[in-house]
Motif scaffolding. Sequence first.
Motif, short mmCIF file in Angstrom:
data_model
loop_
_atom_site.label_atom_id
_atom_site.label_comp_id
_atom_site.label_asym_id
_atom_site.label_seq_id
_atom_site.Cartn_x
_atom_site.Cartn_y
_atom_site.Cartn_z
N UNK A 57 0.85 -1.19 0.00
CA UNK A 57 0.00 0.00 0.00
C UNK A 57 0.89 1.24 0.00
N UNK A 58 0.74 2.07 -1.02
CA UNK A 58 1.53 3.29 -1.12
C UNK A 58 0.70 4.55 -0.93
N UNK A 59 -0.64 4.40 -0.94
CA UNK A 59 -1.57 5.50 -0.72
C UNK A 59 -2.59 5.06 0.32
N UNK A 60 -2.91 5.94 1.26
CA UNK A 60 -3.83 5.58 2.31
C UNK A 60 -5.18 5.07 1.81
N UNK A 61 -5.63 5.61 0.69
CA UNK A 61 -6.93 5.22 0.15
C UNK A 61 -6.96 3.77 -0.31
N UNK A 62 -5.80 3.16 -0.50
CA UNK A 62 -5.74 1.78 -0.97
C UNK A 62 -5.94 0.77 0.16
N UNK A 63 -5.87 1.23 1.41
CA UNK A 63 -5.74 0.29 2.52
C UNK A 63 -6.98 -0.56 2.75
#
Length: 546
Positions: A503-509
């Motif tokens: 996960x590189x972006x919080x929205x992906x979590x």
Amino acid sequence: MRHGGKILSDQLAIHGVRRVFSVPGESFLAALDGLYDSGIANIVCRQEGGAAMMAEAYGKLTGLPGVAFVTRGPGATNASAGIHVAMQDCTPMVMFVGQIARDQRDREAFQEVDYRAMFGGLAKWVAEVDQTERLPEYIARAFALATSGRPGPVVLALPEDMLSAQADVPDTTGPLVELAPTLAGVAADALDWIAQAKRPLVIVGGPHWSTGAADDLARFAQTQGLPVALGFRRQDYLDNRHPNYVGDLNVGVNPKLAQRVRDADRLLVIGSRLGDIETQGYTLVDPEAPTQSILHVHADADELGRVYHPDLCVTADAVSFIRAMSRLPACGTDWAAWTKAARADYEGWRTPQQSPGAVKQEQIIAWLSDNLPDDTILTNGAGNYAAWLHRYFTYKGFRTQLAPTSGSMGYGFPAAISASLEHPDRTVVCLAGDGCFQMTLNEMSTAIQHGATPITLVMNNGRYGTIRMHQEKHYPGRVSGTQLANPDFAALARAYGGHGETVTEGAQFAEAFARAQASNLPAVIELTIDPDALSTGTTLSGMRPP
């Protein structure tokens, strides 16, 4: 006639052991043979440190001694980290160590170690069993000592020739059965004492806790209107949503809670040793001249007066004491304003402080707190990453937190495996730093082999973050020994046969977590953390001089 290994396994079954954790060794082949048809599951681990930590986590989860088997010499030394965790966390545990044959002692034989000397300061009791027929006696004593008073680890060394020898010996009857004291009179006296306070604070920690004790504590706090703070990594002793819960005394303590400890005039300390973490290096409560009056309740009489000289003390386990306190009527003293202010301080502390980077740990922890089932078990080891968990996660029920008060790195992942095996129907989440995870990640194959399915969140900032923070504080700009070259953790999880994502972006979590749950495999979600984020309130750039 039975060989020693069979006698041993029979004793374990009598004492209610359902699962042991081991790394096999030729020094205890007879014990492995005894386990073969015993009905006791043998969780085969990859390194003795992981095995000992899994056993310790089992002890935390069940209140019964976790059992580990390790081989002599390097096996025992590897396992010492888990023994240290069990000792400082007051966790019942019994570790069996294979030993050289009795006729080879004191020759520095292959892998020979004097275990009484080695573990003497780490365990409650260390012994070596010289006679096969005395195995039941030693094992019964080991289990009794591991759970009595202040619980802790016991180490029994087993010479290989003693284990393989035959003996005709009766079994013991099993665990001790104790009647719990009522403590009604003691509780009434304690309530009379705390009723005289203007600024009271209840501090709860230590061993001997249960779901019933958490309910009793909630009832006692509400009836009396008292503020309750929990000890380091004992955040699941009281539902954090309770209006009288005011926070936990951890490494990165809420400054307002720390000040409230200083300002309190009476401290009711139940179960906790009131150690250096809870007191911030013995500064919140001065051992030599405390400004607070103290009533200390602890199961070990030797602990009372060891550091602090209390005004009153009670030798009792916390469960029995809080049960008695919960049955008392309200004392009539009004602490509503004091308690409400303390609760407001806690609520304010939970307001997220934004950290740098595309993946913000405060948002990740808030999502977990809001979306995980109430009975989810969370584990962690040691590192600054844990500060976000302590600050922003709301623990809602007892035995949902497994974390080492000893601050042992590498603990979270083996503890999560143990928890998943014990509670396969519950969600188990391990929070780990990149350095912490790499100390025990080889136990991923243990999880695969035995069907454990924890989800591990690796906060990857490419460094030993805690040490780097202290390094910047004391030797700013002089980076030495704290940088890490890390693998692709998600790919590594897949190589073991598990599920892995990055996960590189919080929205992906959220979607990544859902996929990890759906995989029904041990899963690793690697989160790319901005190296500038050092702690919940500190950044690397903010620490460096202009």
